[in-house]
Design a protein around this motif. Structure first.
Motif, PDB file in Angstrom:
ATOM      1  N   TYR A 162       0.896  -1.074   0.108  1.00 32.02           N
ATOM      2  CA  TYR A 162       0.203  -0.080   0.007  1.00 32.02           C
ATOM      3  C   TYR A 162       0.943   1.119  -0.240  1.00 32.02           C
ATOM      4  O   TYR A 162       1.774   1.232   0.172  1.00 32.02           O
ATOM      5  CB  TYR A 162      -0.947  -0.107   1.169  1.00 32.02           C
ATOM      6  CG  TYR A 162      -1.895  -1.386   1.323  1.00 32.02           C
ATOM      7  CD1 TYR A 162      -3.059  -1.085   0.787  1.00 32.02           C
ATOM      8  CD2 TYR A 162      -1.455  -2.454   1.858  1.00 32.02           C
ATOM      9  CE1 TYR A 162      -4.038  -1.883   0.681  1.00 32.02           C
ATOM     10  CE2 TYR A 162      -2.414  -3.520   1.897  1.00 32.02           C
ATOM     11  CZ  TYR A 162      -3.738  -3.038   1.520  1.00 32.02           C
ATOM     12  OH  TYR A 162      -4.526  -4.189   1.471  1.00 32.02           O
ATOM     13  N   ALA A 163       0.493   2.309  -0.163  1.00 32.76           N
ATOM     14  CA  ALA A 163       0.943   3.458  -0.151  1.00 32.76           C
ATOM     15  C   ALA A 163       1.538   4.048   1.314  1.00 32.76           C
ATOM     16  O   ALA A 163       2.698   4.423   1.341  1.00 32.76           O
ATOM     17  CB  ALA A 163       0.095   4.723  -0.719  1.00 32.76           C
ATOM     18  N   ASP A 164       0.895   3.535   2.130  1.00 34.25           N
ATOM     19  CA  ASP A 164       1.182   3.779   3.605  1.00 34.25           C
ATOM     20  C   ASP A 164       1.974   2.481   4.322  1.00 34.25           C
ATOM     21  O   ASP A 164       2.255   2.824   5.671  1.00 34.25           O
ATOM     22  CB  ASP A 164       0.005   4.126   4.463  1.00 34.25           C
ATOM     23  CG  ASP A 164      -0.910   5.299   3.808  1.00 34.25           C
ATOM     24  OD1 ASP A 164      -0.075   6.202   3.406  1.00 34.25           O
ATOM     25  OD2 ASP A 164      -1.961   5.328   3.958  1.00 34.25           O
ATOM     26  N   GLY A 165       2.132   1.502   3.795  1.00 31.03           N
ATOM     27  CA  GLY A 165       2.790   0.516   4.472  1.00 31.03           C
ATOM     28  C   GLY A 165       2.475  -1.034   3.571  1.00 31.03           C
ATOM     29  O   GLY A 165       2.193  -0.812   2.419  1.00 31.03           O
ATOM     30  N   LEU A 166       2.838  -2.011   4.195  1.00 27.84           N
ATOM     31  CA  LEU A 166       2.708  -3.041   3.756  1.00 27.84           C
ATOM     32  C   LEU A 166       2.049  -4.221   4.833  1.00 27.84           C
ATOM     33  O   LEU A 166       2.333  -4.211   5.834  1.00 27.84           O
ATOM     34  CB  LEU A 166       4.062  -3.807   2.935  1.00 27.84           C
ATOM     35  CG  LEU A 166       5.212  -4.108   4.054  1.00 27.84           C
ATOM     36  CD1 LEU A 166       5.315  -5.332   4.657  1.00 27.84           C
ATOM     37  CD2 LEU A 166       6.418  -3.872   3.203  1.00 27.84           C
ATOM     38  N   VAL A 167       1.453  -5.145   4.098  1.00 28.50           N
ATOM     39  CA  VAL A 167       0.913  -6.352   4.869  1.00 28.50           C
ATOM     40  C   VAL A 167       1.142  -7.588   4.305  1.00 28.50           C
ATOM     41  O   VAL A 167       1.216  -7.768   3.020  1.00 28.50           O
ATOM     42  CB  VAL A 167      -0.718  -6.554   4.924  1.00 28.50           C
ATOM     43  CG1 VAL A 167      -1.102  -7.474   5.760  1.00 28.50           C
ATOM     44  CG2 VAL A 167      -1.130  -5.073   5.501  1.00 28.50           C
ATOM     45  N   LEU A 168       1.677  -8.655   5.103  1.00 29.89           N
ATOM     46  CA  LEU A 168       2.221  -9.924   4.786  1.00 29.89           C
ATOM     47  C   LEU A 168       1.422 -11.161   5.187  1.00 29.89           C
ATOM     48  O   LEU A 168       0.808 -10.980   6.369  1.00 29.89           O
ATOM     49  CB  LEU A 168       3.868 -10.283   5.270  1.00 29.89           C
ATOM     50  CG  LEU A 168       4.670  -9.105   4.958  1.00 29.89           C
ATOM     51  CD1 LEU A 168       6.085  -9.723   5.637  1.00 29.89           C
ATOM     52  CD2 LEU A 168       4.735  -8.816   3.395  1.00 29.89           C
ATOM     53  N   THR A 169       0.827 -11.906   4.330  1.00 28.02           N
ATOM     54  CA  THR A 169       0.289 -13.190   4.579  1.00 28.02           C
ATOM     55  C   THR A 169       1.106 -14.479   4.946  1.00 28.02           C
ATOM     56  O   THR A 169       2.182 -14.417   4.376  1.00 28.02           O
ATOM     57  CB  THR A 169      -1.008 -13.316   3.768  1.00 28.02           C
ATOM     58  OG1 THR A 169      -0.404 -13.657   2.310  1.00 28.02           O
ATOM     59  CG2 THR A 169      -1.919 -12.181   3.433  1.00 28.02           C
TER      60      THR A 169
END
Length: 185
Positions: free
Chosen positions: A99-106
């Motif tokens: 994302y523009a504001d960060g990242l998410v990992l699955t």
């Protein structure tokens, strides 16, 4: 509601709680075991192709049967890889949502593993190199008041590498690039 839809809804809710905005891009990632598995897949495929070449050159008795058997194994191997690639993408297994504001990992089960806002990341280390027919990029993100995040990206020039480096530059995060080279004695 299907299981994958429930997972996506839970992940989307988590992202909204984090306040990440902007466009989302999804990329495949893996861990250490995934990298080792990829090396195994590719090593077996190369050995199978070499065995096919040896059978054609040497022409032993019942060469047609042996070539047919090895070709069938190779085609089955490739088919299983393509099926797994599609299934893992459909279920969001081992993904990095950027994302523009960060990242998410699955994780390997499609569940939320961890996340990081770009404002909390203090350093990004990118280690890359090639081992047994596999090019691997390892990222380590150091965060304020949280444990570091580490994940691997496979391939010679994946888009995620460029995107992460661009995001780090955009948010003024110091980067360290380490190229691992194997020297022969």
């Amino acid at each position: 509601m299907r299981l994958s839809q429930k997972r996506r809804a839970a992940l989307q809710q988590r992202v909204q709680e984090l306040g990440f905005g902007g466009g989302r891009r999804t990329y495949a990632i893996t861990g250490v075991l995934g990298s080792l598995g990829q090396m195994g897949w590719r090593t077996v495929a190369v050995l199978d192709i070499l065995a096919l070449g040896m059978l054609v050159v040497m022409r032993p008795p019942s060469v047609l049967f042996k070539v047919t058997l090895l070709t069938g194994v190779l085609l089955l191997w490739i088919g299983l890889r393509l099926a797994w690639r599609r299934l893992s993408a459909a279920l969001d297994l081992n993904r990095c949502h950027l994302y523009a504001d960060g990242l998410v990992l699955t994780d390997p089960f499609g569940q939320w593993r961890t996340s990081a806002a770009w404002a909390d990341v203090t350093h990004m280390k990118h280690t890359y190199g090639a081992w047994l027919f596999t090019v691997s990029h390892r990222f380590e993100l150091t965060r304020r008041a949280a444990p570091p995040i580490a994940f691997n990206v496979l391939g010679p020039g994946p888009d995620l590498v460029k995107e992460l480096q661009a995001q780090a530059a955009r948010h003024r995060i110091p980067q360290q690039n380490v190229h691992i080279r194997v020297h022969q004695a």
